[in-house]
Design a protein around this motif. Structure first.
Motif, PDB file in Angstrom:
ATOM      1  N   ASN A  61       0.811  -1.145  -0.151  1.00  0.00           N
ATOM      2  CA  ASN A  61       0.150  -0.076  -0.188  1.00  0.00           C
ATOM      3  C   ASN A  61       0.846   1.320  -0.003  1.00  0.00           C
ATOM      4  OD1 ASN A  61      -1.654   2.113   1.847  1.00  0.00           O
ATOM      5  ND2 ASN A  61      -3.077   1.105   0.692  1.00  0.00           N
ATOM      6  N   TRP A  62       0.626   2.505  -0.889  1.00  0.00           N
ATOM      7  CA  TRP A  62       1.270   3.517  -1.099  1.00  0.00           C
ATOM      8  C   TRP A  62       1.532   3.987   0.392  1.00  0.00           C
ATOM      9  CZ3 TRP A  62       0.191   8.482   0.157  1.00  0.00           C
ATOM     10  CH2 TRP A  62      -0.937   8.731   0.584  1.00  0.00           C
ATOM     11  N   LYS A  63       0.713   4.089   1.257  1.00  0.00           N
ATOM     12  CA  LYS A  63       0.932   4.776   2.506  1.00  0.00           C
ATOM     13  C   LYS A  63       2.075   3.994   3.320  1.00  0.00           C
ATOM     14  CE  LYS A  63      -4.035   6.440   3.139  1.00  0.00           C
ATOM     15  NZ  LYS A  63      -5.177   6.589   4.147  1.00  0.00           N
ATOM     16  N   THR A  64       2.113   2.778   3.197  1.00  0.00           N
ATOM     17  CA  THR A  64       3.169   2.150   3.842  1.00  0.00           C
ATOM     18  C   THR A  64       4.455   2.493   3.436  1.00  0.00           C
ATOM     19  OG1 THR A  64       1.664   0.357   4.461  1.00  0.00           O
ATOM     20  CG2 THR A  64       4.130  -0.272   4.410  1.00  0.00           C
ATOM     21  N   VAL A  65       4.669   2.469   1.998  1.00  0.00           N
ATOM     22  CA  VAL A  65       5.742   2.788   1.170  1.00  0.00           C
ATOM     23  C   VAL A  65       6.195   4.236   1.553  1.00  0.00           C
ATOM     24  CG1 VAL A  65       6.789   3.117  -1.046  1.00  0.00           C
ATOM     25  CG2 VAL A  65       5.136   1.278  -0.791  1.00  0.00           C
ATOM     26  N   GLN A  71      10.404   7.898   6.837  1.00  0.00           N
ATOM     27  CA  GLN A  71      11.178   7.608   8.174  1.00  0.00           C
ATOM     28  C   GLN A  71      12.625   7.555   7.675  1.00  0.00           C
ATOM     29  OE1 GLN A  71      10.673   3.220   9.429  1.00  0.00           O
ATOM     30  NE2 GLN A  71      10.066   4.278  11.442  1.00  0.00           N
ATOM     31  N   TRP A  72      13.064   7.269   6.431  1.00  0.00           N
ATOM     32  CA  TRP A  72      14.488   6.945   6.204  1.00  0.00           C
ATOM     33  C   TRP A  72      14.962   8.443   5.761  1.00  0.00           C
ATOM     34  CZ3 TRP A  72      15.466   1.862   3.200  1.00  0.00           C
ATOM     35  CH2 TRP A  72      15.359   0.689   4.046  1.00  0.00           C
ATOM     36  N   VAL A  73      14.120   9.212   5.393  1.00  0.00           N
ATOM     37  CA  VAL A  73      14.570  10.620   5.271  1.00  0.00           C
ATOM     38  C   VAL A  73      14.848  11.093   6.579  1.00  0.00           C
ATOM     39  CG1 VAL A  73      13.731  12.854   4.456  1.00  0.00           C
ATOM     40  CG2 VAL A  73      13.576  10.934   3.103  1.00  0.00           C
ATOM     41  N   ALA A  74      14.117  11.143   7.588  1.00  0.00           N
ATOM     42  CA  ALA A  74      14.224  11.731   8.759  1.00  0.00           C
ATOM     43  C   ALA A  74      15.496  11.026   9.588  1.00  0.00           C
ATOM     44  CB  ALA A  74      12.956  11.344   9.566  1.00  0.00           C
ATOM     45  N   ASN A  75      15.873   9.615   9.483  1.00  0.00           N
ATOM     46  CA  ASN A  75      16.961   9.187  10.240  1.00  0.00           C
ATOM     47  C   ASN A  75      18.164   9.406   9.134  1.00  0.00           C
ATOM     48  OD1 ASN A  75      16.708   6.926   8.375  1.00  0.00           O
ATOM     49  ND2 ASN A  75      15.730   5.745  10.165  1.00  0.00           N
ATOM     50  N   CYS A  76      18.284   9.807   8.033  1.00  0.00           N
ATOM     51  CA  CYS A  76      19.324   9.995   7.123  1.00  0.00           C
ATOM     52  C   CYS A  76      19.863   8.571   6.515  1.00  0.00           C
ATOM     53  CB  CYS A  76      20.581  10.682   7.513  1.00  0.00           C
ATOM     54  SG  CYS A  76      20.228  12.283   8.094  1.00  0.00           S
ATOM     55  N   GLN A  77      18.960   7.383   6.501  1.00  0.00           N
ATOM     56  CA  GLN A  77      19.020   6.177   6.015  1.00  0.00           C
ATOM     57  C   GLN A  77      19.472   6.164   4.415  1.00  0.00           C
ATOM     58  OE1 GLN A  77      17.123   3.159   7.718  1.00  0.00           O
ATOM     59  NE2 GLN A  77      18.030   1.455   6.798  1.00  0.00           N
ATOM     60  N   THR A 238       7.950  18.683  -1.723  1.00  0.00           N
ATOM     61  CA  THR A 238       7.322  19.820  -0.958  1.00  0.00           C
ATOM     62  C   THR A 238       8.383  20.292  -0.158  1.00  0.00           C
ATOM     63  OG1 THR A 238       5.085  19.143  -0.555  1.00  0.00           O
ATOM     64  CG2 THR A 238       5.805  20.811   0.859  1.00  0.00           C
ATOM     65  N   THR A 239       9.257  19.402   0.560  1.00  0.00           N
ATOM     66  CA  THR A 239      10.678  19.673   1.145  1.00  0.00           C
ATOM     67  C   THR A 239      11.749  19.532   0.589  1.00  0.00           C
ATOM     68  OG1 THR A 239      10.664  17.453   2.356  1.00  0.00           O
ATOM     69  CG2 THR A 239       9.229  19.090   3.339  1.00  0.00           C
ATOM     70  N   GLU A 240      12.888  20.428   1.216  1.00  0.00           N
ATOM     71  CA  GLU A 240      14.304  20.146   0.307  1.00  0.00           C
ATOM     72  C   GLU A 240      14.584  18.605   0.858  1.00  0.00           C
ATOM     73  OE1 GLU A 240      13.426  23.011   1.754  1.00  0.00           O
ATOM     74  OE2 GLU A 240      13.950  24.757   0.498  1.00  0.00           O
ATOM     75  N   SER A 241      14.676  18.252   2.058  1.00  0.00           N
ATOM     76  CA  SER A 241      14.969  17.017   2.406  1.00  0.00           C
ATOM     77  C   SER A 241      14.598  15.932   1.688  1.00  0.00           C
ATOM     78  CB  SER A 241      14.722  16.891   3.978  1.00  0.00           C
ATOM     79  OG  SER A 241      13.428  16.606   4.129  1.00  0.00           O
ATOM     80  N   SER A 242      13.393  15.750   1.271  1.00  0.00           N
ATOM     81  CA  SER A 242      12.602  14.784   0.330  1.00  0.00           C
ATOM     82  C   SER A 242      13.417  14.624  -0.958  1.00  0.00           C
ATOM     83  CB  SER A 242      11.184  14.781   0.089  1.00  0.00           C
ATOM     84  OG  SER A 242      10.611  14.550   1.345  1.00  0.00           O
ATOM     85  N   ALA A 243      13.463  16.143  -1.632  1.00  0.00           N
ATOM     86  CA  ALA A 243      14.199  16.388  -2.785  1.00  0.00           C
ATOM     87  C   ALA A 243      15.443  15.760  -3.043  1.00  0.00           C
ATOM     88  CB  ALA A 243      14.145  17.876  -3.361  1.00  0.00           C
ATOM     89  N   GLU A 244      16.196  16.052  -1.796  1.00  0.00           N
ATOM     90  CA  GLU A 244      17.554  15.435  -1.667  1.00  0.00           C
ATOM     91  C   GLU A 244      17.471  13.701  -1.707  1.00  0.00           C
ATOM     92  OE1 GLU A 244      19.427  17.285   1.613  1.00  0.00           O
ATOM     93  OE2 GLU A 244      19.268  19.409   0.733  1.00  0.00           O
ATOM     94  N   ALA A 245      16.577  13.300  -0.809  1.00  0.00           N
ATOM     95  CA  ALA A 245      16.545  12.003  -0.712  1.00  0.00           C
ATOM     96  C   ALA A 245      16.440  11.032  -2.099  1.00  0.00           C
ATOM     97  CB  ALA A 245      15.365  11.612   0.145  1.00  0.00           C
ATOM     98  N   TRP A 246      15.594  11.895  -2.835  1.00  0.00           N
ATOM     99  CA  TRP A 246      15.172  11.143  -4.333  1.00  0.00           C
ATOM    100  C   TRP A 246      16.490  11.023  -4.995  1.00  0.00           C
ATOM    101  CZ3 TRP A 246      11.739   7.777  -5.068  1.00  0.00           C
ATOM    102  CH2 TRP A 246      10.367   8.263  -4.366  1.00  0.00           C
TER     103      TRP A 246
END
Length: 260
Positions: A61-65, A71-77, A238-246
């Motif tokens: 399910n997309w919500k799980t993904v 979560q992995w963005v927040a902990n820099c995984q 929306t956030t720069e942290s997500s943009a960097e994670a991708w």
């Protein structure tokens, strides 16, 4: 070998390489989801660029993904996995884990209609965000910072290098383009790393048309690798942290394909 449902799915060899790098799931709480399937879904998203809610039904399910992604963005995984893979790729090329030379550049991309911070790059005539990359001589990413497109190259570089130079203490030469010209920037770099020399690779005024510039082509090729992932062809985050994670996720996919 298991036949993948999608070309973006992890092969058995890639999963065997990646699995030891993942944090062990918590012993308490709900039973952990199949992380291989979740990673397959995220790799599908970065390559194909569809919205979260349009994730095919044969993935979790997309919500799980999305929860795992955030979560992995927040902990820099994502960055940690990427950096471990980069060391392995460098070793396959006979390189040390810590580079002595790097190339710095930026790329402006148009933003979708999200609620995050954006700016206008007057030089490129683009409203969106700017990706500042530091890469090694193989084109592998050493650091990334995403800012509004109105941020100057030098200001974005300072944000990036303030983070990256803490780890890459062996760097001795940094190649940049004309956007980073000036004694002020070179002197600022010296205050952070006294042994690091900034060398500007300029385009000759006598040359007409396209010409491959020494060293600069390496980081331009990396931008080309990223743009082959539809999630990165435009800025949707929306956030720069997500943009960097991708960006890290796209490079994780590239590096896994080199290793296995």
């Amino acid at each position: 070998m298991k036949i993948a449902n999608y070309d973006t799915d992890l092969t058995n060899a890639q999963w065997d390489c990646l699995q030891p790098m993942l944090a062990k799931p918590a012993k308490r709480g709900r039973p952990p989801k199949d992380r291989r399937r979740i990673l397959n879904a995220i790799l599908y998203l970065v390559k194909c660029g569809c919205p979260w809610r349009y994730l095919p039904a044969d993935f979790p399910n997309w919500k799980t993904v999305y929860h795992v992604f955030r979560q992995w963005v927040a902990n820099c995984q994502w960055a940690a996995i990427h950096d471990t893979l980069r060391v392995l790729v460098r070793r396959t090329h006979g390189k040390r884990s810590r580079p002595t030379a790097a190339i710095l550049d930026s790329q402006s991309v148009k933003s979708d209609g999200h609620g995050g911070r954006v700016g206008y790059d007057a030089g490129k005539k683009i409203k969106g965000r700017k990706r500042h990359l530091l890469v090694d001589t193989l084109g592998l990413i050493l650091g990334v910072t995403v800012t509004p497109a109105s941020t100057t190259e030098r200001d974005g570089a300072k944000l990036l290098l303030n983070k990256a130079l803490r780890w890459f203490t062996w760097l001795r030469i940094l190649w940049v383009d004309g956007g980073y010209t000036g004694q002020a920037f070179a002197q600022w770099v010296k205050t952070i790393r006294p042994k690091l020399t900034v060398e500007v690779v300029k385009r000759s005024d006598d040359v007409k048309g396209f010409k491959v510039l020494p060293r600069r082509w390496v980081v331009e090729r990396t931008f080309g690798w990223l743009m082959r992932h539809r999630r990165l062809a435009r800025d949707y985050e929306t956030t720069e942290s997500s943009a960097e994670a991708w960006i890290y996720i796209a490079m994780i996919r590239i590096q896994l394909r080199r290793l296995a």
